[in-house]
Design a protein around this motif. Structure first.
Motif, short mmCIF file in Angstrom:
data_model
loop_
_atom_site.label_atom_id
_atom_site.label_comp_id
_atom_site.label_asym_id
_atom_site.label_seq_id
_atom_site.Cartn_x
_atom_site.Cartn_y
_atom_site.Cartn_z
N TYR A 58 -8.74 -10.11 -10.28
CA TYR A 58 -9.36 -11.10 -9.39
C TYR A 58 -10.88 -11.07 -9.41
O TYR A 58 -11.53 -11.98 -8.92
CB TYR A 58 -8.90 -10.84 -7.93
CG TYR A 58 -8.94 -9.37 -7.54
CD1 TYR A 58 -10.13 -8.76 -7.17
CD2 TYR A 58 -7.78 -8.59 -7.59
CE1 TYR A 58 -10.18 -7.41 -6.85
CE2 TYR A 58 -7.82 -7.25 -7.27
CZ TYR A 58 -9.01 -6.66 -6.90
OH TYR A 58 -9.05 -5.32 -6.59
N ARG A 150 -11.18 -0.33 -0.51
CA ARG A 150 -10.05 -1.13 -0.04
C ARG A 150 -8.78 -0.77 -0.81
O ARG A 150 -8.84 -0.54 -2.03
CB ARG A 150 -10.34 -2.62 -0.21
CG ARG A 150 -11.40 -3.14 0.74
CD ARG A 150 -11.52 -4.65 0.60
NE ARG A 150 -12.53 -5.21 1.46
CZ ARG A 150 -12.88 -6.50 1.45
NH1 ARG A 150 -12.28 -7.34 0.60
NH2 ARG A 150 -13.80 -6.96 2.27
N GLU A 152 -6.55 -3.05 -1.01
CA GLU A 152 -6.39 -4.42 -1.54
C GLU A 152 -5.05 -5.08 -1.21
O GLU A 152 -4.99 -6.23 -0.83
CB GLU A 152 -6.61 -4.49 -3.07
CG GLU A 152 -7.86 -3.77 -3.58
CD GLU A 152 -9.19 -4.38 -3.12
OE1 GLU A 152 -9.19 -5.38 -2.39
OE2 GLU A 152 -10.25 -3.80 -3.48
N PRO A 220 -11.00 -13.19 2.71
CA PRO A 220 -10.16 -14.08 1.91
C PRO A 220 -10.25 -13.80 0.42
O PRO A 220 -11.33 -13.52 -0.10
CB PRO A 220 -10.72 -15.48 2.22
CG PRO A 220 -12.07 -15.26 2.80
CD PRO A 220 -12.06 -13.91 3.44
N ILE A 222 -10.58 -15.29 -3.07
CA ILE A 222 -11.13 -16.54 -3.60
C ILE A 222 -11.11 -16.43 -5.12
O ILE A 222 -11.77 -15.55 -5.69
CB ILE A 222 -12.57 -16.76 -3.08
CG1 ILE A 222 -12.59 -16.75 -1.54
CG2 ILE A 222 -13.13 -18.08 -3.61
CD1 ILE A 222 -13.99 -16.70 -0.94
N1 5AD Z 1 -12.05 -12.76 -3.80
C1 5AD Z 1 -12.22 -12.09 -2.66
N2 5AD Z 1 -12.58 -10.80 -2.58
C2 5AD Z 1 -12.78 -10.15 -3.75
N3 5AD Z 1 -13.12 -8.88 -3.99
C3 5AD Z 1 -13.22 -8.71 -5.32
N4 5AD Z 1 -12.94 -9.87 -5.94
C4 5AD Z 1 -12.65 -10.78 -4.99
C5 5AD Z 1 -12.25 -12.15 -4.99
N5 5AD Z 1 -12.08 -12.83 -6.13
C6 5AD Z 1 -13.25 -7.86 -2.94
C7 5AD Z 1 -12.26 -6.71 -3.14
C8 5AD Z 1 -13.15 -5.50 -3.29
C9 5AD Z 1 -14.39 -5.94 -2.57
C10 5AD Z 1 -15.61 -5.17 -2.91
O1 5AD Z 1 -14.52 -7.28 -2.95
O2 5AD Z 1 -11.44 -6.59 -1.99
O3 5AD Z 1 -12.61 -4.32 -2.72
#
Ligand code: 5AD
Length: 346
Positions: A58, A150, A152, A220, A222
């Motif tokens: 992600y 996190r 996650e 969220p 994204i």
């Molecule tokens: N959308 C939302 N949150 C994200 N993170 C990383 N990529 C995304 C994304 N595409 C968040 C993860 C990570 C934090 C630093 O950023 O939860 O732990």
């Protein structure tokens, strides 16, 4: 001591019909006030490097994204930012980067933590990913106060699909090591990962409570266009208000946690600001960006991140305005964890 909601309650609360959500938010806000008061602890976040060895499906700064210009701030640059944080009421520095473990880099971070503790009055939070216990222990010995990592998602199969070369068990081992070392521990999850149901969201919130986390960051999901999840909709796209329901229920489930109004809330809800709404629906902490403006465009974990054109001074100024407009105040003191429930597991 306030006790949190049970897992059945969590699921029921998550299913609050839209018409009853204002009452849920009011309950969460009252719970936040009872546990933490009206002071908002500020943590200035310095995204000091976007170099990453991981390929989380992600994330916009995943190793495979060749379109990212990679950077690493020097210790002097970071210290210069840090010295200015207290003047705007920011008593914690959060050092975040991509996950790029190396003996030299980890030792360098240890020296930086020690200098921050010696040369500034700041509490130091680190957020650089999974490491062996010995590395966390060295950083703790250097003065590290807190760690953010996190989990996650609490779904082990989904975790494995999203994180090549990492498991949920390994992530939870890191959190347990950190707690054991006396570090204040923060974790959390993304809201609306593919396939998320009310039950899975409830399980994520219940895990935050069961781990008795000191801090919980949720925001969220994204989709980033340069990742394998490009174009995948957030699971709550048809009912985006569920992101705020999640914050409110998290507060009721785990009253003592410090819960930040995370930046991604502003990406999904730009106007009115999702971060401001989160602060009156359960969140109590704010994390202004303290990353120098010239690096911000290279630290896009997700698209539409706010304030990419600002500089740190502007974020401190804007933050103070938001908090006053909400009738709150900037918290004094370091903003450490509230004490854990008597009898809680070590
Ligand atoms: N959308 C939302 N949150 C994200 N993170 C990383 N990529 C995304 C994304 N595409 C968040 C993860 C990570 C934090 C630093 O950023 O939860 O732990």
């Amino acid at each position: 001591m306030l006790t949190g909601a049970s897992t059945t309650d969590i699921l029921t609360l998550l299913r609050t019909p839209p018409g009853e959500r204002p009452a849920l938010y009011a309950r969460a806000d009252a719970c936040r006030r009872a546990a933490h008061g009206d002071g908002v602890p500020l943590r200035g976040i310095v995204e000091f490097s976007n170099i990453c060895a991981n390929d989380c499906l992600y994330c916009g700064i995943r190793a495979a994204n060749a379109g990212v210009h990679r950077y690493r701030m020097s210790a002097e640059e970071i210290l210069a930012v840090a010295r200015r944080l207290p003047e705007s009421g920011q008593n914690t520095i959060v050092l975040q980067s991509g996950e790029a473990p190396s003996p030299a880099g980890d030792a360098r971070l240890g020296r930086l933590i020690a200098r921050l503790k010696a040369e500034t009055p700041l509490a130091v939070t680190v957020s650089v990913g999974n490491r062996p216990r010995a590395t966390y222990a060295a950083w703790r010995a250097a003065g590290m106060d807190r760690y953010l990592l996190r989990f996650e998602t609490s779904d082990a199969a989904l975790f494995a699909r999203l994180h090549p070369a990492c498991t949920l068990a390994e992530r939870l081992r890191c959190l347990a090591d950190l707690r054991d070392l006396g570090v204040q521990v923060g974790s959390g999850f993304m809201i609306g990962l593919p396939g998320e149901t009310h039950a899975r969201l409830a399980a994520n919130i219940a895990l935050c409570r069961d781990l008795d986390l000191d801090m919980v960051g949720i925001g969220p999901f994204i989709a980033h266009p340069a990742t394998p999840l490009a174009g995948v909709p957030n699971a709550w796209a048809a009912d985006p208000e569920m992101h705020f329901v999640a914050i409110a229920v998290l507060r009721l489930a785990h009253p003592r946690a410090h819960i930040p109004a995370t930046t991604a809330f502003d990406a999904l809800f730009p106007d009115p600001s999702g971060r401001d709404l989160a602060l009156v629906r359960g969140a109590n902490v704010f994390m202004p960006s303290a990353t120098p403006g010239r690096y911000r465009g290279d630290y896009l974990l997700y698209p539409d991140k706010p304030c990419v054109d600002e500089d740190a001074g502007m974020c401190a100024f804007c933050t103070a305005g938001r908090i006053v407009r909400l009738g709150r105040s900037i918290a004094e003191g370091p903003g450490h964890a509230l004490s854990r429930a008597p009898g809680a597991a070590p």
